[in-house]
Design an enzyme around this catalytic site. Structure first.
Site, PDB file in Angstrom:
ATOM      1  N   LYS A  82       0.809  -1.258  -0.047  1.00  0.00           N
ATOM      2  CA  LYS A  82       0.078  -0.119   0.249  1.00  0.00           C
ATOM      3  C   LYS A  82       0.699   1.341  -0.040  1.00  0.00           C
ATOM      4  O   LYS A  82       0.709   2.282  -0.870  1.00  0.00           O
ATOM      5  CB  LYS A  82      -0.924  -0.038   1.358  1.00  0.00           C
ATOM      6  N   GLN A 100      -4.727  -1.643   9.187  1.00  0.00           N
ATOM      7  CA  GLN A 100      -4.731  -2.994   8.996  1.00  0.00           C
ATOM      8  C   GLN A 100      -5.079  -4.020   9.604  1.00  0.00           C
ATOM      9  O   GLN A 100      -4.832  -4.044  10.831  1.00  0.00           O
ATOM     10  CB  GLN A 100      -3.078  -3.156   8.699  1.00  0.00           C
ATOM     11  N   ASP A 109     -11.144   2.668   3.835  1.00  0.00           N
ATOM     12  CA  ASP A 109     -11.301   1.438   3.674  1.00  0.00           C
ATOM     13  C   ASP A 109     -12.718   1.188   3.407  1.00  0.00           C
ATOM     14  O   ASP A 109     -13.338   0.052   3.220  1.00  0.00           O
ATOM     15  CB  ASP A 109     -10.769   0.874   4.703  1.00  0.00           C
TER      16      ASP A 109
END
Ligand code: NAP
Length: 295
Positions: free
Chosen positions: A54, A98, A121
């Site tokens: 990422k 994460q 997200d």
């Protein structure tokens, strides 16, 4: 029949070129630079790889990324305090935690601490709820990437039978909602589904996100179906495979995504898209003020 391969790598590369142009445009015209904060707790090896990818992807398109690592024994309060600080920071447009988090964390509390305007997200309850009414600000990256693959391949969605195998909060459920929003007739299957094949055989569009190698075999697929394999499984011999018996399913389908090289490259790419959109939103830019090719 031999299915055409939907090349996720190439679609992702095009979207990333577009991202780069949009980042340059934001800087040139508004002096703004999109910023993404990535929070990782513990040192899960898979998470370490995902975070590295990422951060690299951000660098490739000009997004400034900021990594915050916490030990697996860190208290939830400390991590939430960092999320709140980042939520208030005007240079940060996206915050991503994460997953998975260590067991002593309350996932809902952590995700709920992210400013919903920076929830790139798309896991905050507000954005999840927005999916139901078709007004989500940040669509979750994996299903968002699948929708883009379908659109890019020219797949008609309205009125088609779509079957989603897998009902997780981050892939299966949002996938089903996005397909419903586009007027597909959607069935969602999961571990307790009786006779999976009875559903999959009806699918014009079959999306598989279960995490079980060879779950979908050739006879389970309708002739001419479009098959999107989201699964990522590492076999004992080290090979990376999806959830479909690729060779057999390819003989039945009209289009299919490979693993690797299908959905995978799209997931990180859509995170970049969401982060850039968030930066543009923070400037209150009307859509037409922020010129970019439609994705
Ligand atoms: P998850 O949280 O484990 O959810 C899996 C879902 O599949 C659950 O709803 C489960 O049903 C269902 N399922 C499991 N075995 C099944 C079976 N035999 N028949 C029918 N349904 C079954 O996983 P996830 O996070 O959604 O990820 C799914 C897969 O996609 C994994 O392989 C993951 O690595 C991959 N993935 C790929 C990307 C990408 O970028 N390509 C992104 C995210 C995930 P229950 O709900 O009843 O347990």
């Amino acid at each position: 029949m031999t299915a055409t391969i939907i090349d996720g790598k190439s679609v992702a590369a095009n979207v990333r070129r577009n991202c780069r142009a949009r980042v340059d445009d934001l800087w040139r015209r508004f002096g703004a630079s999109p910023g993404l904060a990535v929070i990782m707790v513990g040192d899960n090896p898979a998470s370490t790889v995902y975070v590295r990818k990422k951060i690299q992807a951000c660098a490739d398109v000009g997004i400034k990324s900021h990594k915050f690592l916490f030990s697996a024994t860190e208290s939830q309060d400390v991590v939430i305090a960092k999320i709140q600080e980042l939520s208030a920071d005007p240079d940060i447009h996206g915050i991503l935690v994460q997953l998975p988090l260590p067991k002593h964390f309350d996932l809902k509390a952590v995700l709920g601490a992210i400013d919903r305007e920076k929830d790139v997200d798309g896991f905050h309850l507000y954005n999840v709820g927005g999916l139901v009414v078709g007004e989500t600000v940040f669509p979750p990256c994996t299903p968002y990437g699948v929708m883009l693959l379908l659109d890019n391949a020219g797949v008609e969605i309205a009125g088609r039978n779509a079957v989603v195998v897998g009902a997780s909060n981050i892939v299966g459920k949002p996938m089903a909602l996005m397909l419903m929003q586009r007027e597909a007739t959607v069935s969602v299957c999961h571990v307790k589904t009786r006779d999976l094949a009875q559903f999959t055989i009806l699918a014009d569009i079959l999306i598989v996100a279960a995490g079980c190698p060879n779950l979908i075999t050739g006879p389970m697929v309708k002739s001419g179906a479009v098959v999107i394999d989201v699964g990522i499984n590492r076999l004992a011999n080290g090979q990376l495979v999806g959830d479909c018996d690729f060779d057999a399913v390819r003989k039945r389908a009209s289009m299919i995504t490979p693993v690797p090289g299908g959905v995978g490259p799209m997931t990180v790419t859509m995170l970049l898209v969401n982060t850039i959109n968030s930066a543009a939103r923070s400037l209150n830019l009307a859509h037409e003020d922020f010129v970019f090719e439609e994705l």
